[in-house]
Design a protein around this motif. Structure first.
Motif, PDB file in Angstrom:
ATOM      1  N   HIS A  46       0.868  -1.182   0.000  1.00  0.00           N
ATOM      2  CA  HIS A  46       0.000   0.000   0.000  1.00  0.00           C
ATOM      3  C   HIS A  46       0.900   1.225   0.000  1.00  0.00           C
ATOM      4  CE1 HIS A  46      -3.173   2.814   0.810  1.00  0.00           C
ATOM      5  NE2 HIS A  46      -2.635   3.167   1.970  1.00  0.00           N
ATOM      6  N   PHE A  47       0.752   2.071  -1.015  1.00  0.00           N
ATOM      7  CA  PHE A  47       1.603   3.250  -1.176  1.00  0.00           C
ATOM      8  C   PHE A  47       0.717   4.488  -0.995  1.00  0.00           C
ATOM      9  CE2 PHE A  47       4.585   5.602  -4.370  1.00  0.00           C
ATOM     10  CZ  PHE A  47       5.041   6.403  -3.332  1.00  0.00           C
ATOM     11  N   PRO A  48       0.688   5.069   0.211  1.00  0.00           N
ATOM     12  CA  PRO A  48      -0.180   6.220   0.481  1.00  0.00           C
ATOM     13  C   PRO A  48       0.436   7.521  -0.025  1.00  0.00           C
ATOM     14  CG  PRO A  48       1.032   5.660   2.458  1.00  0.00           C
ATOM     15  CD  PRO A  48       1.422   4.635   1.420  1.00  0.00           C
ATOM     16  N   PRO A  49      -0.365   8.589  -0.147  1.00  0.00           N
ATOM     17  CA  PRO A  49       0.187   9.904  -0.507  1.00  0.00           C
ATOM     18  C   PRO A  49       1.121  10.389   0.605  1.00  0.00           C
ATOM     19  CG  PRO A  49      -2.211   9.830  -0.744  1.00  0.00           C
ATOM     20  CD  PRO A  49      -1.814   8.603   0.006  1.00  0.00           C
ATOM     21  N   PRO A  50       1.940  11.420   0.330  1.00  0.00           N
ATOM     22  CA  PRO A  50       1.999  12.210  -0.917  1.00  0.00           C
ATOM     23  C   PRO A  50       2.874  11.544  -1.976  1.00  0.00           C
ATOM     24  CG  PRO A  50       3.534  13.088   0.692  1.00  0.00           C
ATOM     25  CD  PRO A  50       2.817  11.975   1.387  1.00  0.00           C
ATOM     26  N   TYR A  51       2.616  11.934  -3.229  1.00  0.00           N
ATOM     27  CA  TYR A  51       3.412  11.432  -4.343  1.00  0.00           C
ATOM     28  C   TYR A  51       4.237  12.584  -4.917  1.00  0.00           C
ATOM     29  CZ  TYR A  51      -0.099   7.800  -3.836  1.00  0.00           C
ATOM     30  OH  TYR A  51      -0.924   6.845  -3.320  1.00  0.00           O
ATOM     31  N   ALA A  75      -1.658  -0.946  -4.078  1.00  0.00           N
ATOM     32  CA  ALA A  75      -2.784  -0.046  -3.835  1.00  0.00           C
ATOM     33  C   ALA A  75      -2.244   1.361  -3.643  1.00  0.00           C
ATOM     34  CB  ALA A  75      -3.571  -0.485  -2.609  1.00  0.00           C
ATOM     35  N   ALA A  76      -2.768   2.312  -4.395  1.00  0.00           N
ATOM     36  CA  ALA A  76      -2.315   3.703  -4.300  1.00  0.00           C
ATOM     37  C   ALA A  76      -3.475   4.628  -4.626  1.00  0.00           C
ATOM     38  CB  ALA A  76      -1.154   3.958  -5.258  1.00  0.00           C
ATOM     39  N   ALA A  77      -3.419   5.840  -4.071  1.00  0.00           N
ATOM     40  CA  ALA A  77      -4.502   6.801  -4.274  1.00  0.00           C
ATOM     41  C   ALA A  77      -4.427   7.476  -5.631  1.00  0.00           C
ATOM     42  CB  ALA A  77      -4.469   7.856  -3.164  1.00  0.00           C
ATOM     43  N   LEU A  99      -5.584  -2.024  -8.299  1.00  0.00           N
ATOM     44  CA  LEU A  99      -7.020  -1.746  -8.282  1.00  0.00           C
ATOM     45  C   LEU A  99      -7.323  -0.508  -7.449  1.00  0.00           C
ATOM     46  CD1 LEU A  99      -8.380  -5.380  -7.832  1.00  0.00           C
ATOM     47  CD2 LEU A  99      -8.090  -4.082  -9.939  1.00  0.00           C
ATOM     48  N   GLY A 100      -8.526   0.001  -7.618  1.00  0.00           N
ATOM     49  CA  GLY A 100      -8.956   1.174  -6.860  1.00  0.00           C
ATOM     50  C   GLY A 100      -8.950   2.408  -7.729  1.00  0.00           C
TER      51      GLY A 100
END
Length: 465
Positions: A46-51, A75-77, A99-100
């Motif tokens: 799972h790679f959350p923000p910030p990017y 999984a990333a936003a 996905l997502g």
């Protein structure tokens, strides 16, 4: 001490460790962390923000430390930067699940350039749909899963229509195709229908339409090698698909239908089908009845059923199950009657099924909440070949059932008694002590005494809570 074992042996040990242990292993020393990473072939991240440039660079660096990574679930936003970072850092990827967040066609085209060996992709895309400007470039692709995320908006794109026509009959090597969320306006799916002629497994979920009917009809007729079909919550298209396949398909071995179709459509398929089904999995609470059971027993093409799963089928009675059971008794290996009223409604049914289906190896009676010991025990007395039994949610069963299992089912290797509220701590410990071949049990943590845990550990029994 760290140097006593060679790298290859340490990596082999790491490969045998349960997944929760890997985080601790990486903290022991730099050598172990390096060896763990170099032996890792699959990651779920799972790679959350910030990017931003810093986080993207760190993410890429982390992935490059896993040179043999072949499977990645991410999984990333946001899709663009994390996806391209993963693609550029993992050129040997074979399987990708992202996905997502919907992925754009341009990002997918870029992905095809970095990961030329991808054989399996699971992604989300948004409308307007487009396949011709990215899918043909995944030349090694065998399995494609697509989740369509947004509502349909009518668009007109003449250039895209021309491109679709150019690639209309190029032929793709896909063998497995899964689509979720098709709506009536999705005509661009004709690209898939026209070019996927080698499909062995087809999955449709929450689909209200097939897009272009003409190309889909031709697609179904071309499925000479189809082996598995799954239709979940596709009520408006199930009858169409079953009718077409009953006319042309002879290779299908596995059929799953959940929450869709009609009584008449399913009955026509059963009566007309030339397929020699090995596996049938149905959840049709108000559509499956005795007429279907009798039709299955009369069509000799279904006499080789090895697996029969019925869920929440409240209109099926003991008469229908007995009739079908007598037809398929010689080959049936697995039976599931999950949350089926008939199990609780008709006394003596399980007894007669046990006497008919003596070759059963796997039995699932989960969520039959009022199932009593005496009904199940009378069945188990005849089922001496069971290796797997699932009784999850059968909250009236007691230690009596476990005692019967020890007496009658000496080959049992797997037992699920999760949420069986009347089976108590002492019964679980006693069963673990007296089941010589048991390898896995699913039961609540609160029912595991210290003695039970020790017994399971000493006998190498996996406990899942």
């Amino acid at each position: 001490m760290d140097t006593l074992l060679c790298d290859e042996l340490v990596q082999e040990i790491f490969n045998r460790l349960p997944p929760p242990s890997t985080a601790a292993v990486s903290l022991v020393c730099k050598r172990w962390r390096r060896l763990l990473r170099s032996s890792t072939t699959s990651l779920s991240l799972h790679f959350p923000p910030p990017y931003n440039p810093t986080t993207i660079t760190s993410f890429s660096t982390f992935l490059t430390h896993h040179p043999y990574l072949s499977s990645l679930s991410l999984a990333a936003a946001a899709a663009e930067d994390p996806l391209i970072a993963a693609a550029s850092s993992c050129p040997n990827l074979r399987h990708l699940r992202f996905l997502g967040t919907p992925i754009t066609p341009s990002s997918l085209h870029t992905l095809s350039g970095y990961c030329t060996h991808l054989s399996s992709i699971a992604i989300s895309i948004s409308r307007p749909l487009s396949f011709n400007n990215w899918l043909p470039y995944f030349t090694s692709l065998k399995s494609l899963s697509i989740f369509i995320t947004n509502s349909y908006t009518e668009t007109n794109n003449n250039n895209s229509e021309v491109k679709d026509a150019i690639f209309d009959h190029m032929g793709l090597g896909l063998e497995s195709l899964s689509l979720c969320g098709i709506l009536p306006g999705d005509h661009k799916l004709s690209f898939l229908w026209n070019n996927c002629k080698k499909i062995k497994k087809l999955q449709l979920k929450s689909c209200e339409s097939v897009g272009d009917y003409s190309s889909f009809s031709s697609f179904l007729k071309s499925l000479k090698d189809l082996q598995e079909l799954e239709l979940r919550t596709c009520r408006s298209i199930v009858d169409l698909i079953l009718l077409k396949l009953s006319e042309t398909c002879v290779s299908m071995e596995s059929l799953l239908i959940y929450d869709g179709g009609s009584r008449e459509g399913l009955l026509q398929f059963i009566n007309r089908s030339k397929c020699r089904l090995k596996r049938l999995d149905v959840r049709l609470p108000l559509d499956l009845n005795n007429a279907h059971m009798l039709a299955l027993s009369e069509n000799l093409n279904f006499s080789g059923l090895a697996c029969l799963k019925l869920q929440s089928c409240c209109l099926v009675t003991g008469e229908g199950l007995r009739s079908l059971g007598r037809t398929i008794a010689n080959g049936l290996d697995e039976l599931s009657l999950i949350n089926c009223d008939v199990v609780e409604r008709e006394s003596g049914l399980l007894t007669s099924l046990g006497q008919i289906l003596k070759r059963l190896r796997k039995l699932d009676l989960s969520y039959n909440h009022t199932l009593l010991d005496k009904e199940l025990v009378s069945m188990l007395a005849s089922c001496n070949n069971l290796v797997e039994l699932k009784l999850r949610g059968c909250n009236r069963l007691t230690k009596t059932t476990l005692s019967s299992l020890v007496r009658s089912c000496k080959k049992l290797q797997f037992l699920d008694i999760m949420y069986c509220s009347r089976i108590e701590v002492d019964a679980v410990e006693w069963f673990l002590l007296n089941s010589p071949l048991l390898r896995r049990m699913e039961v609540e943590q609160s029912k595991l005494s210290e003695g039970a845990v020790k017994r399971a550990s000493s006998k190498f029994i996996e406990i899942v809570s």
